[in-house]
Scaffold this active site. Sequence first.
Site, PDB file in Angstrom:
ATOM      1  N   TRP A   1       0.839  -1.211   0.000  1.00 60.26           N
ATOM      2  CA  TRP A   1       0.000   0.000   0.000  1.00 60.26           C
ATOM      3  C   TRP A   1       0.867   1.253   0.000  1.00 60.26           C
ATOM      4  O   TRP A   1       0.383   2.346  -0.231  1.00 60.26           O
ATOM      5  CB  TRP A   1      -0.899   0.015   1.249  1.00 60.26           C
ATOM      6  CG  TRP A   1      -0.157   0.300   2.537  1.00 60.26           C
ATOM      7  CD1 TRP A   1       0.981  -0.323   2.980  1.00 60.26           C
ATOM      8  CD2 TRP A   1      -0.477   1.280   3.525  1.00 60.26           C
ATOM      9  NE1 TRP A   1       1.371   0.190   4.195  1.00 60.26           N
ATOM     10  CE2 TRP A   1       0.502   1.174   4.561  1.00 60.26           C
ATOM     11  CE3 TRP A   1      -1.496   2.223   3.656  1.00 60.26           C
ATOM     12  CZ2 TRP A   1       0.485   1.991   5.691  1.00 60.26           C
ATOM     13  CZ3 TRP A   1      -1.508   3.022   4.790  1.00 60.26           C
ATOM     14  CH2 TRP A   1      -0.522   2.911   5.787  1.00 60.26           C
ATOM     15  N   ASP A   2       2.170   1.069   0.259  1.00 62.63           N
ATOM     16  CA  ASP A   2       3.123   2.182   0.228  1.00 62.63           C
ATOM     17  C   ASP A   2       2.893   3.022  -1.033  1.00 62.63           C
ATOM     18  O   ASP A   2       2.985   4.242  -1.017  1.00 62.63           O
ATOM     19  CB  ASP A   2       4.574   1.659   0.182  1.00 62.63           C
ATOM     20  CG  ASP A   2       4.936   0.764   1.358  1.00 62.63           C
ATOM     21  OD1 ASP A   2       4.045   0.024   1.820  1.00 62.63           O
ATOM     22  OD2 ASP A   2       6.089   0.767   1.799  1.00 62.63           O
TER      23      ASP A   2
ATOM     24  N   GLU B   1       1.224  -1.699  12.571  1.00 61.30           N
ATOM     25  CA  GLU B   1       1.491  -3.140  12.652  1.00 61.30           C
ATOM     26  C   GLU B   1       1.876  -3.596  14.057  1.00 61.30           C
ATOM     27  O   GLU B   1       2.196  -4.757  14.256  1.00 61.30           O
ATOM     28  CB  GLU B   1       2.576  -3.527  11.649  1.00 61.30           C
ATOM     29  CG  GLU B   1       2.114  -3.351  10.226  1.00 61.30           C
ATOM     30  CD  GLU B   1       3.102  -3.879   9.199  1.00 61.30           C
ATOM     31  OE1 GLU B   1       4.244  -4.182   9.562  1.00 61.30           O
ATOM     32  OE2 GLU B   1       2.709  -3.958   8.017  1.00 61.30           O
TER      33      GLU B   1
ATOM     34  N   LYS C   1       3.586   1.424  15.786  1.00 63.77           N
ATOM     35  CA  LYS C   1       4.757   1.453  14.914  1.00 63.77           C
ATOM     36  C   LYS C   1       4.673   2.692  14.007  1.00 63.77           C
ATOM     37  O   LYS C   1       5.675   3.252  13.593  1.00 63.77           O
ATOM     38  CB  LYS C   1       4.713   0.179  14.076  1.00 63.77           C
ATOM     39  CG  LYS C   1       5.893  -0.101  13.201  1.00 63.77           C
ATOM     40  CD  LYS C   1       5.668  -1.411  12.452  1.00 63.77           C
ATOM     41  CE  LYS C   1       6.830  -1.791  11.575  1.00 63.77           C
ATOM     42  NZ  LYS C   1       6.485  -2.896  10.666  1.00 63.77           N
ATOM     43  N   GLN C   2       3.447   3.103  13.709  1.00 64.21           N
ATOM     44  CA  GLN C   2       3.228   4.152  12.705  1.00 64.21           C
ATOM     45  C   GLN C   2       1.813   4.695  12.874  1.00 64.21           C
ATOM     46  O   GLN C   2       0.992   4.071  13.546  1.00 64.21           O
ATOM     47  CB  GLN C   2       3.415   3.543  11.319  1.00 64.21           C
ATOM     48  CG  GLN C   2       2.418   2.428  10.996  1.00 64.21           C
ATOM     49  CD  GLN C   2       2.984   1.429   9.993  1.00 64.21           C
ATOM     50  OE1 GLN C   2       3.481   0.394  10.382  1.00 64.21           O
ATOM     51  NE2 GLN C   2       2.883   1.741   8.712  1.00 64.21           N
TER      52      GLN C   2
END
EC number: 2.4.1.64
Length: 784
Positions: A371-372, A501, A613-614
């Site tokens: 998906w980046d 994640e 994580k993000q």
Amino acid sequence: MVRDNFVKESIYPLHEWNIIEENFDVETNYLDETIFSLGNGYIGMRGNFEEGYNGPSDTSVEGTYLNGFYETHPIKYGEPAFGYAKNGQTMLNVTNSKIIKLYIDDEEFNMFSGNLVSYKRILSMKKGTLTRDVIWESPKGKKVNIKIKRFISLANKHLASINYEVVPLNFSGKITIASALDGDVKNLQTENDPRVGSALEHQPLTLEDKFLSDSLGIIVQKTPNTKFTLVCGMENELKTTCNFSKENKEIEQRVENKYIIDATEGEKIVLNKYITYYTSRDYLDDELIPKAKETLTIARKKGFEKNLQEHIEILNKFWEHADVEIKGDKALQQGIRFNEFHLLQSVGKDGKTNIAAKGLTGQGYEGHYFWDTEVYIFPFFLYNYPKIARKLLEYRYSILDSARKRAREMAHKKGALYPWRTIAGEECSAYYPAGTAQYHINADIIYAVKKYIEVTEDMDFLLKYGAEMVFETARLWADLGSYIPKKGNKFCIDSVTGPDEYTAIVNNNFYTNYMAKMNLEFGYDVANLLKDKYLDVYNRIKEKINLEEDEIYEWKKAADNMYLPYDEELDIYPQDDNFLEKPVWDFENTPKENYPLLLHYHPLVIYRHQVCKQPDVLLAMYLYSDEFTKEVKKKNYDYYEPVTTHDSSLSTCVFSILASEIGYNDKAYKYFMHTARIDLDNYHNNSQHGVHTACMGGTWMSVVNGFAGMRVEKGQLKFNPYLPNNWDGYRFRIMFKGRRVEVNVDRENVTYKLLDGKPINFKHGSKSISLTDDEMVKVPIEHN
Ligand code: BGC
């Protein structure tokens, strides 16, 4: 949290257009190979030395990659279960064509023998070349000056070339230059880091055929499982006034043209090597060798310089469109150019390939597309090269059938489920909690489709490809969720993983539900648009996918009733149903060396804590910026920032953009520093395995969407720029609905200029701006 390792000393001297290496250093060699990679979106070559590498084995990885050229392998599970991804796909390390060996009598040049009198390597981002200038003294005291220039053509995706110059400095005598193709190459194997290597144990390419004449060499190989054919060819051209003889050598998977020269002191000897790759992913088997020969013949006829000029012309155009100029900060200027350059070098432009998480620079993540692309990289192309943006979306259309198949495997009666990571469409994620469970990829892709249509008004895409993708993904959400009485009969989505994640398999992940809502709504809107204006297209798709009229209303109903977790007490959006009920990670007692957490704690330990994580909730707030007030963004930012580790390279850019919006300018800048120089300064200590393309896209977004506050909301373009304290100014250009607009920001003012296209209206803060032909409008900065 803003970890203090964010601002490091730079490894390479600061230069606005070049990456320079003044000394050869074994310690950084592995990283240098990534940083000095070249590519053209199809061929990618790590910055390996032509003569090979004699240093310690863990300080180098030889690599040449072709976008979308892969081999499959069964994924082995200790405890398999139904529906687990069956096969891995790995982008192959292909035939090494960089090889040029040099011998002075019988002394072989390499960086570890003799004496390196001088050394300089330059990656020129303006010219797209990698050059090395070395003075080497052999163990027996013979000195040569070696100058090597390499490029991978942006003008012809099948062409790369090396110009190799040698001048004997203190002797006349025998010099041998051997140029080779070596098909005996391997991929890295997975060891302890799940982000590196593959399960391909052996040399996956088998030799089918080879040819060698006085100047031409060809190797034909096959992949056993995917049954692709690969042709790699070279044409060598020696230019010298000295006498020389030739020898050709074939050994197993290697072909070599050797030139033995009676060199004269001070006289330049030049070898031009033209390289080509063709595969059966693009052409029929019978066409490959003729095509390779033709490319080499034409390249030789044109000569190195002419080929190089054609390549540079394309790059000039690229910079003319895409350059983001930062005045007064060399480090960031270098960083952003490096990132943009690598995005161009990595992107597939043929509608059959995409852009891998590590580009074409290394074997991290096996060359997979994530998906980046849609969320982090796509905007850069959308606003600079909408044609490439379309190709990226066409790729997603090309794998729609696989996504439909995957949806059936996952027990969805209708719709399509895009794979979390893949090359050719099949789900390749072996760890489903942070793989297949990331259903949000469906909505991410549709988010990009929606933005694409909004920014380009390219109805042709919507009618040919987009609408079908939108309908199939909307169907999937409709099938996945359910109305849960305990949640007030709201539409809930259970057991998925959001972008973060470090939290897996949750109910009602805010990001997923939000994005799904938008996907469903867009499905409804597109269906109505088609019924209204393009009935024949609507009927064609309806028939093709057996769409029932009721489904469209179901989409709308689900969107309207989507459950979005909200916590009244904290007045924030929880990441999911249980996120706030977990203990916060003990950051205070986590030693620095335990980051990234994923390499030091079992996933369950991480999952049972509040630790991200993000960004997740915050990402939704950025993507659908106009749906959330500044105050709401600030509250959520203040909550999530302290529990976010930024262990993913996809994190800091989003924090930078939001920090800019809510007025945390210092944080915005710090996060930007980290984003812009992630690979050059190797912040994640893993750039040796490849660059971080999502973060590279994030750099562009941090300037354009962050500092300049650009948003496109309901078709309306808006800016709200400010200038970071340390800069003197910045400038960029964007394409929007066929117009090209330049934005130039200095300390007090912003100057807008229409470079191309019809007049345009947009917002600058609260002001409306109209731009007509060639006119400049200068307005004071409004951001506060
Ligand atoms: C991130 C994912 C990303 C993947 C590939 C992971 O570390 O958490 O969001 O898609 O890397 O870049």
